[in-house]
Design an enzyme around this catalytic site. Structure first.
Site, PDB file in Angstrom:
ATOM      1  N   LYS A   1       0.835  -1.196   0.000  1.00 22.18           N
ATOM      2  CA  LYS A   1       0.000   0.000   0.000  1.00 22.18           C
ATOM      3  C   LYS A   1       0.876   1.255   0.000  1.00 22.18           C
ATOM      4  O   LYS A   1       1.950   1.271   0.623  1.00 22.18           O
ATOM      5  CB  LYS A   1      -0.895  -0.040   1.243  1.00 22.18           C
ATOM      6  CG  LYS A   1      -1.954   1.037   1.367  1.00 22.18           C
ATOM      7  CD  LYS A   1      -2.797   0.755   2.620  1.00 22.18           C
ATOM      8  CE  LYS A   1      -3.859   1.801   2.862  1.00 22.18           C
ATOM      9  NZ  LYS A   1      -4.665   1.493   4.072  1.00 22.18           N
TER      10      LYS A   1
ATOM     11  N   SER B   1      -9.572   1.510   3.368  1.00 20.83           N
ATOM     12  CA  SER B   1      -8.713   2.318   2.532  1.00 20.83           C
ATOM     13  C   SER B   1      -7.686   1.512   1.745  1.00 20.83           C
ATOM     14  O   SER B   1      -7.072   2.038   0.808  1.00 20.83           O
ATOM     15  CB  SER B   1      -7.956   3.335   3.400  1.00 20.83           C
ATOM     16  OG  SER B   1      -7.025   2.701   4.263  1.00 20.83           O
TER      17      SER B   1
ATOM     18  N   SER C   1     -10.125  -1.403   7.139  1.00 21.43           N
ATOM     19  CA  SER C   1      -9.460  -1.111   5.862  1.00 21.43           C
ATOM     20  C   SER C   1      -8.695  -2.271   5.259  1.00 21.43           C
ATOM     21  O   SER C   1      -8.212  -2.170   4.134  1.00 21.43           O
ATOM     22  CB  SER C   1      -8.527   0.099   6.022  1.00 21.43           C
ATOM     23  OG  SER C   1      -9.288   1.273   6.117  1.00 21.43           O
TER      24      SER C   1
END
Length: 500
Positions: free
Chosen positions: A13, A94, A118
């Protein structure tokens, strides 16, 4: 051979530092410029274990913590992430790019971060296995933060076994020296006398942190298990926006599969068990974020990125100055709320009804002690189980996200682990269930989730199709029913139907 991920291509990420030529921006141009000066602990562990870091995945900007009106999967730098099951569907956030990349076969495994939902929500929406580890099992050193109380780093993968191998590669079984949480216990265990388990040695695998979690993958993992099922909240957060019946039917089918695979299922709601609400969470996250993000900005050398050495106010100012790039769809009201808090942990916060940070921590601590921990003890459970989230909605850049329900909050505030696994399909969109446990119970949760995966094979039978939209049937209706008799041709033009 360096480790179980030797030569395996992985993605991380875009809030996880890599000390190379890749950017680490949390999706914002406020962090764009010179790359991070050193690897995060997670990236260093991946390299030490032989993994090949191919690149970064897009995310919901600032890990979905900039605005109450945010759109999951969108960032100023990366644009909108799409769902491989239906390109118009949202991948959830996210860690949206991590979940989408794993299901799309862009890499062997991908890594995201979770504060509340997330990791497991993208796992649910994109139809992959996802492990949200105990807070402190994986280091947050070199990860753009929201909250040191709740943040954790974990994998997305197409199978539970792959996710288990990935967790073993990135974890810190003892202190990494850069993140105090790797030497302690999460909020739910603090003050209870419970201590961090030591690393496992020899053949011992109980009451310790193993080096390899793949040993717990078991196709018969649900046989003889005792599971507490809760439907709390699954009907929808808003009574005027209930969960659609096809989704509820899919959830019940997923729960039935637990007992079919050999588990004893206890209905916690029918037994009168109530999970306490973690009502202090937003104050805890806001207070932590304001301070933690400034500490992260201090790790960037002067003038290397726009907010290097700055504060949350620096990020707010940058967004205001670059609104066309950073705020075309939603504002930064959450940033502004966090920045307005009084400075001390015992200062009353008028924005939260006079609650103090320490009082909020106590509320969230109770959510673990009298929530998952109490349920496991009272009913002698191996884990608590619920549906993860509602299936993916169509991405809506005007009105934002459409969350109907979500259960990650059961484990978020106390810092407990979750393993999410695909459990069904609703009109071509994945639905998952989550296995919850107390701190450092990843071994048990992996065993249970892998047993469920083997018994149901939902992911194996339902790979993504990259459809432009789902569902794709009956959208335009049908000209003639396949069961209707076609009248003989008369040569006359049919009349248009009336507007009814």
């Amino acid at each position: 051979m360096l480790g179980p991920l030797h030569g395996i291509p992985v993605l991380v990420k875009d809030n996880i530092d890599t000390g190379d030529r890749m950017q680490t921006t949390a999706g914002s141009f406020a962090l764009f410029g010179a790359p991070a000066p050193r690897d995060s602990t997670v990236a260093a562990n991946l390299r030490a274990g032989g993994a090949v870091i191919l690149g970064k995945t897009n995310l919901s900007e600032w890990a979905n913590f900039r605005s109450f009106e945010s759109i999951s999967g969108w960032s100023g730098r990366g644009g909108q992430t799409n769902n491989p099951y239906g390109i118009d569907r949202n991948p959830c956030g996210s860690s949206s790019g991590s979940g989408a990349a794993a299901t799309a076969n862009f890499a062997g495994v991908s890594f995201g971060s979770e504060t509340d939902g997330s990791i497991v929500c993208p796992g649910n929406a994109n139809g992959v296995a996802a492990i949200k580890p105990t807070v402190g099992l994986t280091s947050r050193a070199g990860v753009v933060p929201i909250s040191h109380t709740q943040d954790t780093v974990g994998p997305h993968a197409r199978t539970v076994a792959d996710a288990a191998a990935a967790l073993g590669a990135i974890q810190s079984r003892s202190s990494d020296g850069r993140d105090p949480a790797t030497a302690g216990v999460p909020l739910g265990w603090q003050g209870t006398g419970k201590t961090r388990p030591p690393p496992c040695s020899g053949n011992n695998t109980k009451g310790c942190i193993p080096a390899d979690y793949t040993q717990f993958v078991n196709p018969n993992g649900l046989s003889g298990a005792r599971l507490g099922v809760t439907r709390a909240g699954l009907g929808g957060f808003d009574p005027f926006v209930p969960t659609p019946q096809p989704v509820m039917d899919a959830i019940e089918n997923a729960f039935t599969a637990l007992s079919t695979a050999g588990a004893t299922v206890i209905d916690l709601d029918a037994a009168g068990f109530n999970f306490p609400s973690a009502d202090g969470e937003l104050l805890v996250l806001c207070f932590d974020f304001r301070d933690d993000v400034a500490k992260y900005f201090a790790t960037r050398p002067p003038r290397s990125v726009p907010v290097a050495g700055g504060t949350l106010q620096s990020a707010i100012d940058f967004n205001n100055a670059h609104a066309d790039e950073e705020m075309p769809f939603f504002n930064q009201d959450l940033f502004e709320l966090c920045n307005s808090l009084a400075p001390g942990p015992d200062d009353p916060q008028p924005q939260f009804g006079g609650l103090t940070y320490n009082q909020a921590l106590a509320i969230d601590h109770n959510a673990g002690v009298n929530g998952i921990d109490a349920a496991i003890a009272q009913f002698h459970l191996d884990a608590v189980v619920s549906a993860t989230d509602n299936p993916a909605w169509s991405t809506d850049l005007l009105y934002g996200d459409h969350f109907i329900f979500g259960t990650s909050g059961l484990a978020a505030a106390p810092g407990y682990p979750i393993v999410q696994v695909p459990a069904g399909m609703v009109f071509g969109v994945p639905l998952g269930i989550s296995f919850f446990g107390t701190a450092f119970s990843e071994s048990t949760l992996i065993k249970l989730a892998s047993g469920y995966e083997a018994a149901t094979q939902v992911r194996a039978h339902n790979p993504p199709t990259f459809s432009a939209t789902v569902p794709f049937n009956n959208i335009q209706g049908t000209t003639v029913s396949r069961h209707a008799k076609v009248p003989p041709a008369t040569g006359k033009k049919p009349k248009a139907p009336r507007h009814l």
